[in-house]
Write a protein that holds these residues in place. Sequence first.
Motif, PDB file in Angstrom:
ATOM      1  N   GLY A   8       0.759  -1.197  -0.050  1.00  0.00           N
ATOM      2  CA  GLY A   8       0.107  -0.050  -0.007  1.00  0.00           C
ATOM      3  C   GLY A   8       0.753   1.342  -0.169  1.00  0.00           C
ATOM      4  O   GLY A   8       0.237   2.360  -0.126  1.00  0.00           O
ATOM      5  N   SER A  17      -3.783  11.004   1.101  1.00  0.00           N
ATOM      6  CA  SER A  17      -4.136   9.722   1.838  1.00  0.00           C
ATOM      7  C   SER A  17      -3.422   8.466   1.120  1.00  0.00           C
ATOM      8  O   SER A  17      -3.278   8.554  -0.092  1.00  0.00           O
ATOM      9  CB  SER A  17      -5.592   9.503   2.156  1.00  0.00           C
ATOM     10  OG  SER A  17      -6.165  10.704   2.931  1.00  0.00           O
ATOM     11  N   ARG A  19      -3.627   4.051   2.355  1.00  0.00           N
ATOM     12  CA  ARG A  19      -3.858   2.949   3.310  1.00  0.00           C
ATOM     13  C   ARG A  19      -2.795   1.842   3.128  1.00  0.00           C
ATOM     14  O   ARG A  19      -2.626   1.259   2.059  1.00  0.00           O
ATOM     15  CB  ARG A  19      -5.403   2.487   2.807  1.00  0.00           C
ATOM     16  CG  ARG A  19      -5.905   1.571   4.124  1.00  0.00           C
ATOM     17  CD  ARG A  19      -6.898   0.825   3.482  1.00  0.00           C
ATOM     18  NE  ARG A  19      -7.952   0.292   4.631  1.00  0.00           N
ATOM     19  CZ  ARG A  19      -8.575  -0.711   4.516  1.00  0.00           C
ATOM     20  NH1 ARG A  19      -8.797  -1.295   3.066  1.00  0.00           N
ATOM     21  NH2 ARG A  19      -9.285  -1.312   5.359  1.00  0.00           N
ATOM     22  N   SER A  21      -1.497  -1.738   4.224  1.00  0.00           N
ATOM     23  CA  SER A  21      -2.007  -3.177   4.625  1.00  0.00           C
ATOM     24  C   SER A  21      -0.754  -3.918   5.244  1.00  0.00           C
ATOM     25  O   SER A  21       0.399  -4.076   4.646  1.00  0.00           O
ATOM     26  CB  SER A  21      -2.779  -3.828   3.760  1.00  0.00           C
ATOM     27  OG  SER A  21      -4.034  -3.107   3.374  1.00  0.00           O
ATOM     28  N   PHE A  68      -4.100   9.660  11.539  1.00  0.00           N
ATOM     29  CA  PHE A  68      -3.941   8.059  10.980  1.00  0.00           C
ATOM     30  C   PHE A  68      -5.069   7.255  12.012  1.00  0.00           C
ATOM     31  O   PHE A  68      -5.250   7.595  13.218  1.00  0.00           O
ATOM     32  CB  PHE A  68      -2.437   7.698  11.348  1.00  0.00           C
ATOM     33  CG  PHE A  68      -1.220   8.174  10.846  1.00  0.00           C
ATOM     34  CD1 PHE A  68      -1.721   9.392   9.629  1.00  0.00           C
ATOM     35  CD2 PHE A  68      -0.170   7.763  11.055  1.00  0.00           C
ATOM     36  CE1 PHE A  68      -0.720   9.653   9.174  1.00  0.00           C
ATOM     37  CE2 PHE A  68       0.826   8.349  10.234  1.00  0.00           C
ATOM     38  CZ  PHE A  68       0.778   9.244   9.496  1.00  0.00           C
ATOM     39  N   THR A  69      -5.388   6.237  11.341  1.00  0.00           N
ATOM     40  CA  THR A  69      -6.395   5.228  12.109  1.00  0.00           C
ATOM     41  C   THR A  69      -5.731   3.648  11.737  1.00  0.00           C
ATOM     42  O   THR A  69      -5.509   3.587  10.658  1.00  0.00           O
ATOM     43  CB  THR A  69      -7.470   5.476  11.498  1.00  0.00           C
ATOM     44  OG1 THR A  69      -8.400   6.666  11.528  1.00  0.00           O
ATOM     45  CG2 THR A  69      -8.532   4.407  12.212  1.00  0.00           C
ATOM     46  N   SER A  71      -6.398  -0.157  12.424  1.00  0.00           N
ATOM     47  CA  SER A  71      -7.529  -1.079  12.450  1.00  0.00           C
ATOM     48  C   SER A  71      -7.068  -2.655  12.062  1.00  0.00           C
ATOM     49  O   SER A  71      -6.000  -2.515  11.529  1.00  0.00           O
ATOM     50  CB  SER A  71      -8.591  -0.595  11.682  1.00  0.00           C
ATOM     51  OG  SER A  71      -8.305  -0.946  10.091  1.00  0.00           O
ATOM     52  N   TYR A  80      -4.277  -2.882   9.088  1.00  0.00           N
ATOM     53  CA  TYR A  80      -4.292  -1.610   8.406  1.00  0.00           C
ATOM     54  C   TYR A  80      -3.854  -0.352   8.838  1.00  0.00           C
ATOM     55  O   TYR A  80      -3.990  -0.231  10.315  1.00  0.00           O
ATOM     56  CB  TYR A  80      -5.675  -1.501   7.782  1.00  0.00           C
ATOM     57  CG  TYR A  80      -6.375  -2.814   7.200  1.00  0.00           C
ATOM     58  CD1 TYR A  80      -7.325  -3.381   7.782  1.00  0.00           C
ATOM     59  CD2 TYR A  80      -6.058  -2.925   5.701  1.00  0.00           C
ATOM     60  CE1 TYR A  80      -7.862  -4.598   7.138  1.00  0.00           C
ATOM     61  CE2 TYR A  80      -6.685  -3.922   5.043  1.00  0.00           C
ATOM     62  CZ  TYR A  80      -7.401  -4.826   5.916  1.00  0.00           C
ATOM     63  OH  TYR A  80      -7.891  -5.827   4.983  1.00  0.00           O
ATOM     64  N   GLN A  82      -4.638   3.725   8.091  1.00  0.00           N
ATOM     65  CA  GLN A  82      -5.392   4.519   7.140  1.00  0.00           C
ATOM     66  C   GLN A  82      -4.585   6.108   7.378  1.00  0.00           C
ATOM     67  O   GLN A  82      -4.777   6.289   8.703  1.00  0.00           O
ATOM     68  CB  GLN A  82      -6.893   4.711   7.484  1.00  0.00           C
ATOM     69  CG  GLN A  82      -7.389   5.862   6.583  1.00  0.00           C
ATOM     70  CD  GLN A  82      -7.295   5.598   5.136  1.00  0.00           C
ATOM     71  OE1 GLN A  82      -7.546   4.475   4.405  1.00  0.00           O
ATOM     72  NE2 GLN A  82      -6.974   6.550   4.294  1.00  0.00           N
ATOM     73  N   ASN A  84      -4.096   9.955   6.562  1.00  0.00           N
ATOM     74  CA  ASN A  84      -4.748  10.952   6.024  1.00  0.00           C
ATOM     75  C   ASN A  84      -4.008  12.398   6.230  1.00  0.00           C
ATOM     76  O   ASN A  84      -2.921  12.361   7.426  1.00  0.00           O
ATOM     77  CB  ASN A  84      -6.352  11.260   6.569  1.00  0.00           C
ATOM     78  CG  ASN A  84      -7.363  10.206   6.331  1.00  0.00           C
ATOM     79  OD1 ASN A  84      -6.939   9.517   5.411  1.00  0.00           O
ATOM     80  ND2 ASN A  84      -8.157   9.919   7.261  1.00  0.00           N
TER      81      ASN A  84
END
Length: 126
Positions: A8, A17, A19, A21, A68-69, A71, A80, A82, A84
């Motif tokens: 990714g 952004s 993402r 993985s 950032f997130t 998950s 993951y 994410q 931004n």
Amino acid sequence: QVQLVESGGGLVQAGGSLRLSCAASGRTFSMNLMTWFRQAPGKEREFVAGVSWRDGSPYYADLAKGRFTVSRDNAGATLYLQMNSLKPEDTAVYYCAATIRSGYVPVSVKSSYDYWGQGTQVTVSS
């Protein structure tokens, strides 16, 4: 043993952004923590974000909070990230790490992790 494969990464403009993985295989049922670190040229590898594999609790470094997130997908054993509102200072190789150690394990400490991926390059242009 746990095998980790990141994907990714890429080149993105500031404010964009991405993402990331990280696919895990092997003894994923034994994982305690799964985490993202990053390393910029000439700098130490630093903690970004992670998740407790047992209960999904997220952990963030200050640099990631609000942008950032992290998950997970338990079924697919995938982590993951994410990202931004990316900034040029986010440019680094991003590594996925995992540990199967039981009990309390400091999430932000590199030596807590026994398994590392090969890394994926993230480049943010200004």
